[in-house]
Scaffold this motif. Structure first.
Motif, PDB file in Angstrom:
ATOM      1  N   THR A 177       0.775  -1.113   0.177  1.00  0.00           N
ATOM      2  CA  THR A 177       0.012  -0.112  -0.092  1.00  0.00           C
ATOM      3  C   THR A 177       0.688   1.313   0.042  1.00  0.00           C
ATOM      4  O   THR A 177       0.702   2.335  -0.796  1.00  0.00           O
ATOM      5  N   PHE A 178       1.680   1.286   0.975  1.00  0.00           N
ATOM      6  CA  PHE A 178       2.968   2.289   0.852  1.00  0.00           C
ATOM      7  C   PHE A 178       3.672   2.048  -0.240  1.00  0.00           C
ATOM      8  O   PHE A 178       4.469   1.216  -0.529  1.00  0.00           O
ATOM      9  N   THR A 179       3.651   3.055  -1.133  1.00  0.00           N
ATOM     10  CA  THR A 179       4.172   2.917  -2.561  1.00  0.00           C
ATOM     11  C   THR A 179       5.681   2.566  -2.561  1.00  0.00           C
ATOM     12  O   THR A 179       6.283   1.863  -3.315  1.00  0.00           O
ATOM     13  N   LEU A 180       6.416   3.510  -1.416  1.00  0.00           N
ATOM     14  CA  LEU A 180       7.826   3.049  -1.471  1.00  0.00           C
ATOM     15  C   LEU A 180       8.185   1.783  -0.845  1.00  0.00           C
ATOM     16  O   LEU A 180       9.284   1.340  -1.010  1.00  0.00           O
ATOM     17  N   GLY A 181       7.101   1.100  -0.218  1.00  0.00           N
ATOM     18  CA  GLY A 181       7.469  -0.346   0.232  1.00  0.00           C
ATOM     19  C   GLY A 181       7.632  -1.240  -1.134  1.00  0.00           C
ATOM     20  O   GLY A 181       8.355  -2.363  -1.070  1.00  0.00           O
ATOM     21  N   ARG A 182       7.233  -0.780  -2.367  1.00  0.00           N
ATOM     22  CA  ARG A 182       7.611  -1.324  -3.486  1.00  0.00           C
ATOM     23  C   ARG A 182       8.851  -1.344  -3.856  1.00  0.00           C
ATOM     24  O   ARG A 182       9.486  -2.290  -4.482  1.00  0.00           O
ATOM     25  N   ASP A 183       9.505  -0.049  -3.897  1.00  0.00           N
ATOM     26  CA  ASP A 183      11.117  -0.032  -4.052  1.00  0.00           C
ATOM     27  C   ASP A 183      11.896  -0.908  -3.032  1.00  0.00           C
ATOM     28  O   ASP A 183      12.704  -1.565  -3.879  1.00  0.00           O
ATOM     29  N   HIS A 184      11.572  -0.971  -2.073  1.00  0.00           N
ATOM     30  CA  HIS A 184      12.197  -2.045  -1.047  1.00  0.00           C
ATOM     31  C   HIS A 184      11.975  -3.360  -1.320  1.00  0.00           C
ATOM     32  O   HIS A 184      13.154  -4.073  -1.282  1.00  0.00           O
ATOM     33  N   HIS A 185      10.894  -3.837  -1.758  1.00  0.00           N
ATOM     34  CA  HIS A 185      10.484  -5.108  -2.380  1.00  0.00           C
ATOM     35  C   HIS A 185      11.724  -5.427  -3.513  1.00  0.00           C
ATOM     36  O   HIS A 185      12.259  -6.488  -3.502  1.00  0.00           O
ATOM     37  N   ASP A 186      11.870  -4.437  -4.523  1.00  0.00           N
ATOM     38  CA  ASP A 186      12.631  -4.627  -5.728  1.00  0.00           C
ATOM     39  C   ASP A 186      13.890  -4.731  -5.214  1.00  0.00           C
ATOM     40  O   ASP A 186      14.754  -5.569  -5.680  1.00  0.00           O
ATOM     41  N   ALA A 187      14.573  -3.909  -4.026  1.00  0.00           N
ATOM     42  CA  ALA A 187      15.883  -3.971  -3.607  1.00  0.00           C
ATOM     43  C   ALA A 187      16.328  -5.291  -2.905  1.00  0.00           C
ATOM     44  O   ALA A 187      17.178  -6.100  -3.338  1.00  0.00           O
ATOM     45  N   GLU A 188      15.140  -5.788  -2.116  1.00  0.00           N
ATOM     46  CA  GLU A 188      15.282  -7.282  -1.447  1.00  0.00           C
ATOM     47  C   GLU A 188      15.356  -8.188  -2.694  1.00  0.00           C
ATOM     48  O   GLU A 188      16.364  -9.006  -2.510  1.00  0.00           O
ATOM     49  N   GLN A 189      14.622  -8.129  -3.685  1.00  0.00           N
ATOM     50  CA  GLN A 189      14.635  -9.197  -4.988  1.00  0.00           C
ATOM     51  C   GLN A 189      16.152  -8.997  -5.638  1.00  0.00           C
ATOM     52  O   GLN A 189      16.655 -10.140  -5.942  1.00  0.00           O
ATOM     53  N   ALA A 190      16.566  -7.998  -5.726  1.00  0.00           N
ATOM     54  CA  ALA A 190      17.871  -7.716  -6.352  1.00  0.00           C
ATOM     55  C   ALA A 190      19.072  -8.325  -5.404  1.00  0.00           C
ATOM     56  O   ALA A 190      19.971  -9.196  -6.076  1.00  0.00           O
ATOM     57  N   LEU A 191      19.020  -8.287  -4.337  1.00  0.00           N
ATOM     58  CA  LEU A 191      19.814  -8.732  -3.225  1.00  0.00           C
ATOM     59  C   LEU A 191      19.793 -10.232  -3.339  1.00  0.00           C
ATOM     60  O   LEU A 191      20.916 -10.878  -3.379  1.00  0.00           O
ATOM     61  N   ARG A 192      18.609 -10.860  -3.209  1.00  0.00           N
ATOM     62  CA  ARG A 192      18.341 -12.446  -3.251  1.00  0.00           C
ATOM     63  C   ARG A 192      18.944 -12.669  -4.287  1.00  0.00           C
ATOM     64  O   ARG A 192      19.599 -13.950  -4.472  1.00  0.00           O
TER      65      ARG A 192
END
Length: 283
Positions: free
Chosen positions: A115-130
């Motif tokens: 819901t918090f749009t910047l939380g989507r940015d963090h998801h992308d970063a997490e996926q990149a790190l994984r």
């Protein structure tokens, strides 16, 4: 006291974000380890440390700055419309430089459809790190308790479409304490995702009122519609749409419960309870 084996696993340590509040708090606790500090502006770098200059958006600068680094604190980039690309660039550069373990400051509601749009940015970063091949630890920080009072205008009013939603806000100091503990001995924390919240989840109105009392102010929360929230913020600041979305969805994420779940992870890592709102402002 850190064991010799922990020091070996940690290797050379580098910290980003040290000119900001959170990174600065982490640096205070880890100064004895003589970490490398990676900054965008050398003139703002703290004294007494090896300084390397790099902007997240510059892959070459980042690769050079991370050379020889084993463990990296990657404080998330400042809010911007290029934030996702900046994160992808710095993560790829860290992997190319041979970094072994990245501790990344993420967000409590990180998800592709947060819901918090910047939380989507963090998801992308997490996926990149994984996908990077590096070891990782995610610190999914809740909304800062300290921000509750900063939301208020000169009259002590906080307005937003949060309804009667609850918020498990966390002390920034607790986040720094967890980050420092993980960075001192990173190996046991590899592959872990820690959601860092306060010890309770009061309603947004109660949290803001308590933050006011704790800081000697009279603060109150007033609910508003999503439409009104966008309208006056657009008129007041003329911000871009992505920024307006971030501001408004901070409140709608509270309304739908995205930021209301209390996690035990602060106590899990530190062996003590998370700070309450009152404890945070008492220092």
């Amino acid at each position: 006291m850190t064991s010799p084996s922990a020091a070996h696993e940690r290797g050379v340590l580098a910290l980003t974000g040290v000119t900001g509040t959170l990174g600065g708090l982490v640096l205070e606790q880890l100064a004895d380890l003589a970490p490398i500090v990676v900054v965008r502006d050398a003139a703002r770098a703290p004294e007494g440390f090896e300084v390397r200059v790099a902007a997240y958006a510059d892959a070459d600068e980042c690769r050079a700055a991370f050379a020889g680094v084993e463990t990296l604190l990657l404080v998330s980039a400042s809010e911007s419309r290029t934030r996702r690309l900046d994160h992808a660039t710095v993560i790829a550069a860290a992997a190319a430089a041979g970094v072994g373990h990245v501790v990344y400051t993420s967000f409590q509601s990180a998800a592709p459809d947060a819901t918090f749009t910047l939380g989507r940015d963090h998801h992308d970063a997490e996926q990149a790190l994984r996908a990077s091949g590096m070891r990782w630890t995610f610190l999914r920080d809740g909304l800062y308790q300290e921000s509750l009072v900063r939301f208020a205008d000169a009259d002590g009013l906080v307005r937003g479409p949060a309804g009667d939603g609850r918020i498990a806000a966390v002390s920034r100091q607790d986040i720094a304490d967890v980050a420092a503990a993980v960075l001192r001995d990173p190996a046991p924390h590899a592959g872990e995702t820690y959601t860092l919240t306060g010890p309770e989840a009061p309603t947004i109105a109660d949290a803001i009122a308590r933050g006011g009392v704790a800081t000697g102010r009279t603060l109150r929360y007033e609910d508003e519609t999503v439409e009104d929230a966008y309208a006056w913020r657009r008129d007041a600041w003329g911000a871009e749409d992505w920024q307006l979305d971030a501001w408004v969805t901070t409140y709608t994420a509270i309304a739908d419960g995205s930021l209301g779940e209390v996690s035990p992870d602060v106590e899990r890592v530190l062996g003590r309870p998370a700070r309450s709102i009152e404890q945070t402002f008492a220092g």
